[in-house]
Scaffold this active site. Structure first.
Site, mmCIF file in Angstrom:
data_model
loop_
_atom_site.group_PDB
_atom_site.id
_atom_site.type_symbol
_atom_site.label_atom_id
_atom_site.label_comp_id
_atom_site.label_asym_id
_atom_site.label_seq_id
_atom_site.Cartn_x
_atom_site.Cartn_y
_atom_site.Cartn_z
ATOM 1 N N SER A 176 62.177 95.077 66.280
ATOM 2 C CA SER A 176 62.200 94.181 67.441
ATOM 3 C C SER A 176 63.443 93.294 67.390
ATOM 4 C CB SER A 176 60.939 93.322 67.431
ATOM 5 O OG SER A 176 61.015 92.361 68.453
ATOM 6 N N ASN B 38 53.684 90.080 58.570
ATOM 7 C CA ASN B 38 54.264 88.938 59.256
ATOM 8 C C ASN B 38 53.664 87.598 58.861
ATOM 9 O OD1 ASN B 38 52.313 90.633 60.751
ATOM 10 N ND2 ASN B 38 52.108 88.826 62.040
ATOM 11 N N CYS C 37 51.246 85.042 67.167
ATOM 12 C CA CYS C 37 50.345 85.798 68.035
ATOM 13 C C CYS C 37 48.904 85.308 67.939
ATOM 14 C CB CYS C 37 50.362 87.273 67.674
ATOM 15 S SG CYS C 37 51.988 87.968 67.812
ATOM 16 N N GLY D 201 58.816 95.153 70.093
ATOM 17 C CA GLY D 201 58.165 95.788 68.954
ATOM 18 C C GLY D 201 56.776 96.293 69.330
ATOM 19 N N THR D 202 56.111 95.571 70.190
ATOM 20 C CA THR D 202 54.765 95.965 70.620
ATOM 21 C C THR D 202 54.799 97.321 71.321
ATOM 22 O OG1 THR D 202 54.075 93.662 70.818
ATOM 23 C CG2 THR D 202 52.831 95.276 72.113
HETATM 24 N N1 PLP Z 1 55.043 93.870 64.410
HETATM 25 C C1 PLP Z 1 55.165 92.785 63.638
HETATM 26 C C2 PLP Z 1 54.975 92.915 62.175
HETATM 27 C C3 PLP Z 1 55.465 91.546 64.203
HETATM 28 O O1 PLP Z 1 55.575 90.474 63.436
HETATM 29 C C4 PLP Z 1 55.631 91.475 65.612
HETATM 30 C C5 PLP Z 1 55.904 90.169 66.254
HETATM 31 O O2 PLP Z 1 55.617 89.132 65.737
HETATM 32 C C6 PLP Z 1 55.508 92.644 66.380
HETATM 33 C C7 PLP Z 1 55.209 93.821 65.746
HETATM 34 C C8 PLP Z 1 55.664 92.627 67.869
HETATM 35 O O3 PLP Z 1 56.998 92.479 68.230
HETATM 36 P P1 PLP Z 1 57.353 91.955 69.714
HETATM 37 O O4 PLP Z 1 57.163 90.477 69.695
HETATM 38 O O5 PLP Z 1 58.790 92.347 69.892
HETATM 39 O O6 PLP Z 1 56.461 92.652 70.635
#
Ligand code: PLP
Length: 376
Positions: free
Chosen positions: A199, A149, A322, A69-70
């Site tokens: 993701s 999140n 995170c 997702g990042t």
């Molecule tokens: N965006 C949101 C809202 C998230 O909660 C997260 C991960 O917790 C991400 C992006 C990032 O996803 P990834 O862990 O696959 O990089």
């Protein structure tokens, strides 16, 4: 074990693990190869595109696979900002986005972009009018997540494209749907997004696989250059095993609407029980996605509670995974007092959690409150 940390990551579903294994041991070819092994791998990738596309009501040629997702968020944010650079410099986002958006826009701010970060109201909601007001004719990117999140708040995204048109802005609209995908029905056309991020590891696929939806006709500079895979948008040999795993997990999502309705009932009962303790404060707004419930036990530090619960194999999170130990900026932006922020726990559920688990959680939390020293 009681696992209430599904928004950090959730257990890969069996079908997904099987699909990964099969793509590692049987269909391990390179999708770009011209022989049968390559063709079989390419079929897996194409089939996965169709599966994801139908889950968000897009075309399959609008689906790109990323590493997470990042990466999806970074690609959209930098891509849209650099594309619009000649026509404007304003970026509109919210103060409660995931760090993979907030850190990216901070970098762009250092490069001269003007970033408007809309703050949440005291209950955690983002005001739609505030988004509208922030968009001007120099806005090149609007990046607003669908579900936060940490609190589960659902953001008002459905009119953003309309606002962009009304303001005559050259802006592209990016929506981070990482916490929403698989839990809320998503239709990219109704959302009106130019980009939408997903993701895999939040929905029962392995870590290391993400999706970026890019609306047909929208072109931005890629982050990765190389062999020109995925129509040149994301070079690098496709990670076929994880793509297969993602596709299988999407197929296992079941009826999202029905699951959501059940989850509303589940969360309502859980909240009543938590309120009944007399020592738990609910931080998530009433209209939040019922898969995420942010609570506080004022006077007791999050990490202390988390580790106490862990001894009984109950897993929760202090804020988002995170933010590792730092106080939640999302709750801070809501203006919650320090005591509430410092004692926050995020419970995030999957459709497999039960009320019995909530009862056990509450019992253990009561034990924690009795045996731990208040931190003030
Ligand atoms: N965006 C949101 C809202 C998230 O909660 C997260 C991960 O917790 C991400 C992006 C990032 O996803 P990834 O862990 O696959 O990089």
């Amino acid at each position: 074990m009681i696992y209430f940390d599904n928004s950090s990551t959730t257990r890969p579903v069996e079908k997904s693990v099987e699909a990964v294994l099969s793509a590692l041991t049987v269909n391990w070819g390179n999708p770009s190869s011209l022989h049968t092994l390559g063709f079989n791998a390419e079929n897996i990738v194409n089939e996965a595109k169709r599966t994801v596309a139908s889950a968000i009501n897009s075309r399959e040629d609008e689906i790109y696979f990323t590493s997470c997702g990042t990466e999806s968020n970074n690609t959209a944010v930098f891509g849209a900002a650099y594309k619009g650079k000649k026509r404007g410099f304003r970026i509109v986002t919210t103060a409660i986005e995931h760090p993979s958006v907030l850190e990216a826009v901070k970098r762009l701010e250092d490069e001269g972009f003007e970033v408007i970060r809309i703050k949440p109201e005291s209950d955690g909601n983002i005001n739609e009018e505030a988004i509208k007001d922030a968009i001007d004719d120099k806005t090149v990117l609007v990046s607003v997540m669908l579900v936060n999140n940490e609190t589960g708040v659902i953001l008002p995204v459905k009119n953003i494209k309309k606002f962009i048109k009304e303001k005559n802005a050259p802006a592209l609209f990016h929506c981070d749907a990482v916490q929403a995908f698989g839990k809320l029905p998503i239709d990219v056309n109704k959302i009106g997004a130019d980009f939408l991020s997903v993701s895999g590891h939040k929905i029962g696929a392995p870590k290391g696989i993400g999706v970026l939806y890019v609306k047909k006709g929208v072109t931005v500079k890629p982050l990765l250059f190389g062999g020109g895979q995925q129509n040149g948008f994301r070079s690098g040999t496709e990670c076929v095993p994880l793509i297969a795993g993602l596709s299988a997990a999407v197929k296992e999502l079941g009826n999202i609407k029905e699951n959501l309705e059940k989850q509303y009932d589940f969360c309502k009962t859980a909240k009543e029980k938590l309120n009944g303790t007399g020592f738990v404060k609910i931080n998530s707004p009433k209209n939040a996605l019922p898969y995420i419930l942010n609570i506080s036990v004022p006077g007791y530090r999050s990490e202390t509670l988390l580790h106490f619960l862990e001894q009984s194999e109950i897993y929760v999170s202090s804020g988002s995974a995170c933010s590792k130990g730092k106080g939640s900026y999302v709750l801070g932006e809501m203006g919650l007092d320090k005591k509430t922020v410092d004692s926050a726990l995020r419970l995030s559920f999957s459709k497999f959690n039960t009320q019995e688990e909530i009862d056990i959680f509450i019992k253990e939390l009561e034990k924690a409150v009795k045996s731990l020293k208040r931190s003030n």
